[in-house]
Design a protein around this motif. Structure first.
Motif, PDB file in Angstrom:
ATOM      1  N   PRO A  81       0.830  -1.208   0.000  1.00 28.31           N
ATOM      2  CA  PRO A  81       0.000   0.000   0.000  1.00 28.31           C
ATOM      3  C   PRO A  81       0.872   1.269   0.000  1.00 28.31           C
ATOM      4  N   LEU A  82       0.437   2.257  -0.750  1.00 28.05           N
ATOM      5  CA  LEU A  82       1.179   3.496  -0.936  1.00 28.05           C
ATOM      6  C   LEU A  82       1.610   4.121   0.388  1.00 28.05           C
ATOM      7  N   LEU A  83       0.709   4.178   1.360  1.00 28.74           N
ATOM      8  CA  LEU A  83       1.035   4.817   2.630  1.00 28.74           C
ATOM      9  C   LEU A  83       2.028   4.013   3.460  1.00 28.74           C
ATOM     10  N   GLU A  84       2.074   2.702   3.281  1.00 27.92           N
ATOM     11  CA  GLU A  84       3.086   1.896   3.971  1.00 27.92           C
ATOM     12  C   GLU A  84       4.453   2.116   3.332  1.00 27.92           C
ATOM     13  N   ARG A  85       4.465   2.221   2.020  1.00 30.81           N
ATOM     14  CA  ARG A  85       5.720   2.404   1.294  1.00 30.81           C
ATOM     15  C   ARG A  85       6.284   3.811   1.491  1.00 30.81           C
ATOM     16  N   HIS A  86       5.388   4.799   1.547  1.00 33.32           N
ATOM     17  CA  HIS A  86       5.797   6.198   1.717  1.00 33.32           C
ATOM     18  C   HIS A  86       4.997   6.820   2.860  1.00 33.32           C
ATOM     19  N   PRO A  87       5.382   6.560   4.107  1.00 30.62           N
ATOM     20  CA  PRO A  87       4.600   7.025   5.265  1.00 30.62           C
ATOM     21  C   PRO A  87       4.422   8.549   5.331  1.00 30.62           C
ATOM     22  N   TRP A  88       5.341   9.305   4.784  1.00 35.44           N
ATOM     23  CA  TRP A  88       5.233  10.764   4.814  1.00 35.44           C
ATOM     24  C   TRP A  88       4.003  11.265   4.060  1.00 35.44           C
ATOM     25  N   LEU A  89       3.478  10.458   3.135  1.00 38.27           N
ATOM     26  CA  LEU A  89       2.281  10.859   2.388  1.00 38.27           C
ATOM     27  C   LEU A  89       1.043  10.934   3.282  1.00 38.27           C
ATOM     28  N   GLU A  90       1.142  10.336   4.463  1.00 43.43           N
ATOM     29  CA  GLU A  90       0.022  10.400   5.393  1.00 43.43           C
ATOM     30  C   GLU A  90      -0.330  11.853   5.716  1.00 43.43           C
TER      31      GLU A  90
END
Length: 186
Positions: free
Chosen positions: A173-182
């Motif tokens: 999932p995108l948010l797991e791969r790039h947590p800053w996008l949260e």
């Protein structure tokens, strides 16, 4: 089951040791969606008018500098007398309003769009400085609407942000791969 329902619409925040808590009504999501659509349309409409019209920032920037005791008089005067900055504003304001309005309406990168919308409204607040009717005017209220849209993550309510959050990159999932996008999406 009733315990899960009871906590589902609770929101809580603590800042500097002070906690506030509230319970949202079941219709709250619809009102948050309405706020998102209304502020998005207002900005899109304003931006399209400027793009299709003869928008020129210089007169506004220089003209508002010394009006009504503007606390940012020097900054607005500098902006209005600096040719490269005027050219930047002539493009950034109308096209920024269009992009912010579209992003908010479709719920795509809503928090980022709302941040820039709130920043733009803060500049308009100081640009349109007038305390004749008190410190709260429509620019200030628009800024609060943008901040509310961002705080409630309104792009996840019938918006594209809900789909972007679920998007997978390399099976993750995108948010797991790039947590800053949260910070941008949630």
């Amino acid at each position: 089951m009733s315990d899960a329902r009871e906590h589902r619409n609770v929101f809580r925040s603590t800042i500097a040791g002070t906690t506030v808590e509230g319970r949202a009504h079941s219709l709250s999501a619809w009102f948050v969606l309405a706020l998102r659509l209304v502020i998005g349309f207002a900005f899109l409409y304003s931006g399209v008018e400027k793009v299709l019209g003869d928008f020129a920032a210089e007169g506004y920037l220089v003209g508002v500098a010394g009006v009504n005791g503007n606390p940012l008089e020097g900054l607005f005067l500098w902006m209005g007398q600096t040719p490269w900055f005027v050219e930047f504003v002539n493009i950034a304001v109308p096209w920024g309003e269009v992009a912010i309005g579209l992003g908010i309406i479709v719920g795509f990168l809503t928090r980022l769009a709302a941040f820039f919308g709130a920043l733009m409204m803060l500049m308009f607040y100081f640009g349109n400085w007038d305390l004749a009717h008190g410190p709260i005017n429509s620019d200030f209220m628009y800024m609060l609407v943008f901040l509310s849209v961002a705080a409630f993550g309104a792009g996840r309510i019938l918006g594209l942000d809900a789909y972007v959050e679920q998007y997978e990159v390399g099976g993750q999932p995108l948010l797991e791969r790039h947590p800053w996008l949260e910070y941008v999406l949630r």
